[in-house]
Design an enzyme around this catalytic site. Structure first.
Site, PDB file in Angstrom:
ATOM      1  N   CYS A 296      -0.035   3.974   2.385  1.00  0.00           N
ATOM      2  CA  CYS A 296      -0.132   3.754   3.822  1.00  0.00           C
ATOM      3  C   CYS A 296       1.584   3.974   4.134  1.00  0.00           C
ATOM      4  O   CYS A 296       1.775   4.414   5.105  1.00  0.00           O
ATOM      5  CB  CYS A 296      -0.200   2.365   4.113  1.00  0.00           C
ATOM      6  SG  CYS A 296      -2.246   1.650   3.583  1.00  0.00           S
ATOM      7  N   ASP A 297       2.101   3.166   3.237  1.00  0.00           N
ATOM      8  CA  ASP A 297       3.588   3.354   3.703  1.00  0.00           C
ATOM      9  C   ASP A 297       4.832   3.988   2.821  1.00  0.00           C
ATOM     10  O   ASP A 297       5.970   4.222   3.474  1.00  0.00           O
ATOM     11  CB  ASP A 297       4.044   1.650   3.789  1.00  0.00           C
ATOM     12  CG  ASP A 297       2.935   0.741   4.447  1.00  0.00           C
ATOM     13  OD1 ASP A 297       2.844   1.250   5.431  1.00  0.00           O
ATOM     14  OD2 ASP A 297       3.120  -0.498   4.262  1.00  0.00           O
TER      15      ASP A 297
ATOM     16  N   CYS B   8       0.897  -1.475  -0.351  1.00  0.00           N
ATOM     17  CA  CYS B   8      -0.102   0.206  -0.173  1.00  0.00           C
ATOM     18  C   CYS B   8       0.999   1.098  -0.225  1.00  0.00           C
ATOM     19  O   CYS B   8       1.331   1.482   0.918  1.00  0.00           O
ATOM     20  CB  CYS B   8      -0.908   0.063   1.152  1.00  0.00           C
ATOM     21  SG  CYS B   8      -2.051   1.493   1.220  1.00  0.00           S
TER      22      CYS B   8
END
Lengths: 310, 310
Positions: B136-137, B133
């Site tokens: 997200c990261d 993701c």
């Protein structure tokens, strides 16, 4: 004139979440707020329904959210009011109380405010028995006696919601008939622990440390009486802070809420909205955060991926 | 057979938020999860974009969320898999690995899972340089060299997103052409710090404590080489856990995501969905929480206010 990729107007939960996503994505992101960052979440006496925090003071949660955004490098300018938006086809102009900004995209997260009754005791007991949001504060009044004030759908829905939590709910409306939907009124009348008080105006909210009574005036009989009550839920409308958006040509619904789609897009290309100022059906901290997250993700796409502009 | 007002399938952020709102509203609410409560948030090495928590281990956030729900009195049954849903006009049946339930309304919050490459090192380095993701990261890899694997829209979008954060991004696709949208491919090619590697398969992900290289195989030339890299973003698709819903007649889109409206309603009256299993465009903890909040609020309305059933 300063240049930014993304300007977010409003630093409540929606604006701060958007600020974090905008900044993390590499967009030059600025958040403006006419007051201090944190939004109306700070006004809640206690918040027990924002996932991850079992029970926290509204002020403390607002502070944690603002700190999070600042730690993430979000640029927030507090006590700077956005006064005008000019939505030109390519670049957008935001005028504030301090300067003029040029930006590629805008997220409007200006929130809203509950309409007040304007009676003695109301402001004093806010957060101490006076609430404007059943979904937020209802569960704090388990087994108590409550008064809902108002005659529209939101008052009826709030009374029904509270009747499942409280022992007894009275609903007072100054007119001689409710103006909410028929089906709601029918359901209300079937509810054993709801008492309807028509032609009834609240004149004063009284109490000690917390609310313990209200003074009610019957405008049909002229009678005034005081009745014991543990909490008053005022449901006489909300005013979304959408003037700025509306003046710039952003479409609002009949109640003044900015109309958004599932991607938080407004009718104007490159202008997004999130949180209590939108027509989203649920107005909670969690939904504001979700919408701010979506708005910034889509705003990023709008700036960086030209095909979004179609 | 047990009777409930609301059964929520899945105890990730969406299901737990829904559980809190359902329980607080007075609905008899049960949350089922085939695993432990917390959902895939627990798999994230670190979460820095859920508003209120500047930086927290995924596992710790998942634990806090589950604790919050339990403190709020939400009934959660872990390690109990929902195996079948039967959507009759008036009452709905949920069969689980342990028993049979009757309920008035259902929220499906079963999440999804990222498709894996299935190569050596991938599982070992998940959360230590292997991510699924970008949103997200990505920000954890500021100024680093990254590899994106995949050839569809999500791979292209991830590469573009990461190129604004990382110093260099390579995108490897096993076919001789990307299958994403033309406009995205064009934008990708214009980006100075993105290198495209077609006909290229990842054979192994290697490292020490963290990822430091990948073994790439060119299926056109037959050449194998090892290249240094700080992170690998696998973008070869996601599988929403929507089988249960689909078998019961809930409409899904072409990728298997449950189709919901702004109120989180599905095509079936009284069945709501929230979180990663839905077709909402943004899949983050914050959006899942917002959707769970909305779903439970609307589910409450469905049960308690008959006019909703129209």
């Amino acid at each position: 004139m300063e240049n930014w990729d993304l300007i977010i107007i409003g630093a409540g939960p929606a604006g701060l979440a958007a600020g974090i996503y905008g900044t993390r994505s590499g967009l030059e992101t600025l958040v403006l707020d006419e007051k201090i960052a944190g939004g109306t979440a700070a006004d809640a006496p206690i918040i027990q329904n924002y996932l991850g925090f079992s029970s926290i003071l509204g002020l403390e949660l607002a502070q944690k959210m603002a700190d999070h955004a600042k730690n993430a490098g979000v640029k927030i300018r507090e006590f700077e009011e956005a006064t005008q938006i000019d939505l030109k086809p390519k670049t957008m102009i935001v005028r504030s109380s301090k300067t003029i900004y040029e930006t590629k995209t805008i997220i409007i997260a200006t929130g809203g405010q509950y309409r007040q009754l304007g009676v003695p005791g109301e402001t004093h007991f806010r957060g101490r028995g006076v609430s404007y949001c059943g979904l937020c504060d209802g569960p704090l009044f388990k087994g108590k006696q409550l008064l809902v004030v108002g005659g529209g759908n939101s008052a009826l829905i709030t009374a029904l919601y509270l009747a499942d939590i409280a022992s007894k709910v009275k609903i007072a409306h100054r007119k001689d008939a409710f103006r909410g939907e028929e089906a709601l009124i029918r359901t209300l009348k079937e509810k054993q622990n709801i008492e309807t008080l028509l032609n009834t105006e609240v004149k004063e909210i009284k109490g000690d440390r917390l609310v313990n009574s209200v003074v009610l005036f019957n405008n049909a009989t002229g009678e005034t009486r005081e009745t014991l009550i543990d909490g008053v839920f005022v449901q006489v409308g909300e005013d979304p802070n959408s003037r700025l958006a509306k003046e710039a040509g952003v479409a609002v619904d009949e109640d003044g809420y900015i109309v958004v789609d599932v991607k938080q897009r407004t009718n104007v290309n490159g202008v997004f909205a999130a949180g209590d100022v939108t027509n989203h059906p649920v107005k909670q901290v969690g939904t504001a955060v979700g919408q701010g997250t979506t708005a910034a993700t889509e705003a990023y796409g709008y700036v960086r991926r030209p095909y979004y502009k179609q």
